[in-house]
Write a protein that holds these residues in place. Structure first.
Motif, PDB file in Angstrom:
ATOM      1  N   VAL A 307      -5.770 -84.590 -94.096  1.00 25.63           N
ATOM      2  CA  VAL A 307      -6.830 -85.368 -94.456  1.00 25.63           C
ATOM      3  C   VAL A 307      -7.148 -86.041 -95.611  1.00 25.63           C
ATOM      4  N   GLN A 308      -7.154 -85.417 -96.686  1.00 27.24           N
ATOM      5  CA  GLN A 308      -7.403 -85.882 -97.844  1.00 27.24           C
ATOM      6  C   GLN A 308      -6.270 -86.991 -98.525  1.00 27.24           C
ATOM      7  N   ARG A 309      -4.913 -86.674 -97.827  1.00 25.49           N
ATOM      8  CA  ARG A 309      -4.060 -87.867 -98.268  1.00 25.49           C
ATOM      9  C   ARG A 309      -3.685 -88.905 -97.028  1.00 25.49           C
ATOM     10  N   ASP A 310      -4.874 -89.231 -96.291  1.00 26.00           N
ATOM     11  CA  ASP A 310      -4.768 -90.074 -95.349  1.00 26.00           C
ATOM     12  C   ASP A 310      -3.624 -90.011 -94.631  1.00 26.00           C
ATOM     13  N   LEU A 311      -3.207 -88.931 -94.247  1.00 22.94           N
ATOM     14  CA  LEU A 311      -2.125 -88.496 -93.551  1.00 22.94           C
ATOM     15  C   LEU A 311      -2.418 -88.007 -92.024  1.00 22.94           C
ATOM     16  N   TRP A 312      -3.442 -87.745 -91.661  1.00 21.46           N
ATOM     17  CA  TRP A 312      -3.909 -86.902 -90.310  1.00 21.46           C
ATOM     18  C   TRP A 312      -3.848 -87.773 -89.210  1.00 21.46           C
ATOM     19  N   GLN A 313      -4.102 -88.948 -89.333  1.00 19.06           N
ATOM     20  CA  GLN A 313      -4.189 -90.012 -88.191  1.00 19.06           C
ATOM     21  C   GLN A 313      -2.542 -90.335 -87.591  1.00 19.06           C
ATOM     22  N   SER A 314      -1.671 -90.032 -88.963  1.00 13.04           N
ATOM     23  CA  SER A 314      -0.236 -90.261 -88.423  1.00 13.04           C
ATOM     24  C   SER A 314       0.541 -88.839 -88.293  1.00 13.04           C
ATOM     25  N   THR A 315      -0.201 -87.800 -88.401  1.00 12.74           N
ATOM     26  CA  THR A 315       0.740 -86.680 -88.399  1.00 12.74           C
ATOM     27  C   THR A 315      -0.179 -85.744 -87.188  1.00 12.74           C
ATOM     28  N   ILE A 316       0.785 -85.430 -86.252  1.00 13.06           N
ATOM     29  CA  ILE A 316       0.330 -84.125 -85.368  1.00 13.06           C
ATOM     30  C   ILE A 316       0.443 -82.891 -85.857  1.00 13.06           C
ATOM     31  N   VAL A 317      -0.340 -82.010 -85.911  1.00 17.30           N
ATOM     32  CA  VAL A 317      -0.206 -80.595 -86.159  1.00 17.30           C
ATOM     33  C   VAL A 317      -0.378 -79.587 -84.794  1.00 17.30           C
ATOM     34  N   LEU A 318       0.765 -79.073 -84.540  1.00 16.63           N
ATOM     35  CA  LEU A 318       0.854 -78.164 -83.370  1.00 16.63           C
ATOM     36  C   LEU A 318       1.173 -76.724 -83.876  1.00 16.63           C
ATOM     37  N   VAL A 319      -0.061 -75.653 -83.615  1.00 13.92           N
ATOM     38  CA  VAL A 319       0.214 -74.151 -83.991  1.00 13.92           C
ATOM     39  C   VAL A 319       0.334 -73.461 -82.740  1.00 13.92           C
ATOM     40  N   ILE A 320       1.427 -72.808 -82.367  1.00 16.89           N
ATOM     41  CA  ILE A 320       1.879 -72.185 -81.071  1.00 16.89           C
ATOM     42  C   ILE A 320       2.821 -71.311 -81.397  1.00 16.89           C
ATOM     43  N   GLY A 321       2.959 -70.311 -80.463  1.00 17.32           N
ATOM     44  CA  GLY A 321       4.069 -69.438 -80.141  1.00 17.32           C
ATOM     45  C   GLY A 321       4.246 -69.380 -78.786  1.00 17.32           C
ATOM     46  N   GLU A 322       5.400 -68.369 -78.460  1.00 16.27           N
ATOM     47  CA  GLU A 322       6.031 -68.321 -76.959  1.00 16.27           C
ATOM     48  C   GLU A 322       5.216 -67.803 -76.111  1.00 16.27           C
ATOM     49  N   PHE A 323       3.959 -67.021 -76.334  1.00 14.02           N
ATOM     50  CA  PHE A 323       3.160 -66.520 -75.353  1.00 14.02           C
ATOM     51  C   PHE A 323       2.004 -65.861 -75.981  1.00 14.02           C
ATOM     52  N   GLY A 324       1.035 -65.157 -75.352  1.00 13.00           N
ATOM     53  CA  GLY A 324       0.108 -64.510 -75.867  1.00 13.00           C
ATOM     54  C   GLY A 324       0.270 -62.833 -75.961  1.00 13.00           C
ATOM     55  N   ARG A 325      -0.761 -62.313 -75.725  1.00 17.22           N
ATOM     56  CA  ARG A 325      -0.679 -60.730 -75.852  1.00 17.22           C
ATOM     57  C   ARG A 325      -1.684 -60.246 -74.773  1.00 17.22           C
ATOM     58  N   THR A 326      -1.325 -58.973 -74.234  1.00 20.57           N
ATOM     59  CA  THR A 326      -2.228 -58.415 -73.247  1.00 20.57           C
ATOM     60  C   THR A 326      -3.730 -58.287 -73.603  1.00 20.57           C
TER      61      THR A 326
END
Length: 417
Positions: A307-326
């Motif tokens: 955000v600070q470096r003006d890269l947010w609008q040109s960078t998608i960040v995805l935080v994910i794993g293969e599934f969740g837990r019970t």
């Protein structure tokens, strides 16, 4: 819910939150974002992180365990109290609490979530990052355009797009990577290359097609181009201030996230950073407390700096794993595999921020979440934001037509314009 950027900044200032606002004005930031081609950073949580110990806690319930919840800059949304720094950045992101998959095995689940397709014994599908590079190549980039940082048991692949779209893998980001710089003087280097050329041409006589299929010459040329490029500095953290490195955390994952920021700053299209250790069939809560020590500072710093470096609008960040837990806690104080109603964070690249999708049952009795979202729909949304025609059909090497993505865009999350 959708929180506009200006509203968010006003709210943040009122709350006295610690992140800094971008140095450029809104118009300048938006203009630079549109002009710069978009990149994708995937933070891969290997092993299947518990939604209850990350982005979808249910404190005070039978399924909630000892994990508490904290408020975030996303009004009305709480996350696990293991993530105080991420909580400060949540208004930049969107949260899906209702991802669903039919794959509850680590290898099959990883394949599903990395490609958007279920495993098929007749075909290897490309990962999301490989598709981004294949469809949006940039000849100005002299280093690999698809980079994977940290070890991964089930690495991403180029699949039917070809091995050249496999990611360039570095086990320990920010360390001295092997073989990136020549080990001899220039005269001897040129002599070696000339000899290699003679041997290569001799070997290729009469077997050109087979030699070309190995990508041998392509690999040599790409390696030499990279070894002499100033863009190689993107892998080197020595120029980063100690305060910045400290903010990301003294861990391989933290250094990986910092290298990822430097790579997208250079123009690299797709970067993965792997964080292992979420397979918590036993001692789930201890495992997640330990993982949060790495993930919280690294993810929060990454978002803050983009955000600070003006890269947010040109960078998608995805935080994910293969599934969740019970929801159910087993006798070993662990949680087992749960491909129904798991969570991810996504933001940047023009995607709408402040969106909350889905809800899980706080009693754990109801298996299916409300407002379920399938992985292909998420990936159609991300590919569209990257400027990729997600419904485009390619022919595989055996002539089988195959869509890049079988899902449809999620309108409430999609980038506008």
């Amino acid at each position: 819910m959708n929180l506009h950027r200006r509203h968010f900044l006003q709210l943040a200032a009122g709350l006295g939150l610690s992140f800094a606002v971008p140095g450029l004005g809104l118009r300048a930031a938006e203009r630079r974002g549109a002009e710069r081609q978009k990149s994708l950073i995937t933070l891969w949580m290997a092993g299947g992180p518990s939604q209850l110990e990350t982005w979808d806690p249910h404190p005070g319930t039978e399924i909630g365990g000892p994990t508490g919840a904290i408020s975030t800059t996303l009004p009305g949304v709480q996350i696990a109290d293991l993530y105080p720094r991420v909580a400060e950045q949540m208004a930049h992101l969107s949260l899906i609490r209702s991802l669903v998959s039919k794959e509850g095995d680590h290898e099959r689940g990883t394949y599903m979530v990395k490609t958007g397709y279920r495993p098929d014994p007749t075909l290897i599908h490309p990962s999301l990052g490989a598709i981004a590079v294949h469809e949006r190549p940039d000849d100005r980039i002299e280093i690999p355009q698809y980079v994977s940082l940290g070890n991964s048991e089930f690495p991403s692949r180029g699949g039917f797009l070809g091995d050249r779209f496999d990611p360039y893998r570095i086990a320990a980001a920010g360390q001295d990577a092997q073989n990136l710089k020549k080990s001899v003087d220039e005269e001897r280097q040129q002599r070696r290359l000339a000899n290699l050329d003679v041997v290569g041409k001799s070997f290729a006589q009469g077997r050109r097609r087979k030699v070309d299929a190995t990508l041998h010459q392509h690999t040599i040329e790409a390696a030499l181009r990279m070894m002499t490029s100033e863009q190689l500095d993107a892998f080197d953290l020595s120029a980063e201030p100690e305060a910045v490195k400290l903010a990301y955390g003294d861990s391989d994952f933290g250094r990986g996230c910092l290298v990822a920021r430097r790579l997208v700053e250079t123009g690299v299209r797709s970067v993965e950073v792997n964080l292992n250790g979420f397979d918590s069939h036993a001692e789930n809560f201890l495992a997640h407390r330990n993982r949060a020590k790495d993930l919280d500072p690294a993810l929060a710093s990454l978002v803050q700096e983009l955000v600070q470096r003006d890269l947010w609008q040109s960078t998608i960040v995805l935080v994910i794993g293969e599934f969740g837990r019970t929801p159910k806690i087993n006798p070993l104080d662990g949680r087992d595999h749960w491909p129904t109603g798991f969570s991810c964070l996504v933001g940047g690249g023009g995607l709408k921020s402040g969106v909350l999708i889905g809800e899980t049952d706080p009693t754990g009795q109801r298996k299916d979440p409300s407002d379920p979202i399938e992985v292909p729909a998420l990936y159609a949304t991300i590919l569209q934001a990257l400027g990729v025609d997600y419904a485009k059909e390619l022919l595989t090497p055996v002539g089988r037509p195959m869509k890049l993505c079988a899902g449809n865009v999620i309108p409430r999350l999609a980038a506008s314009g």
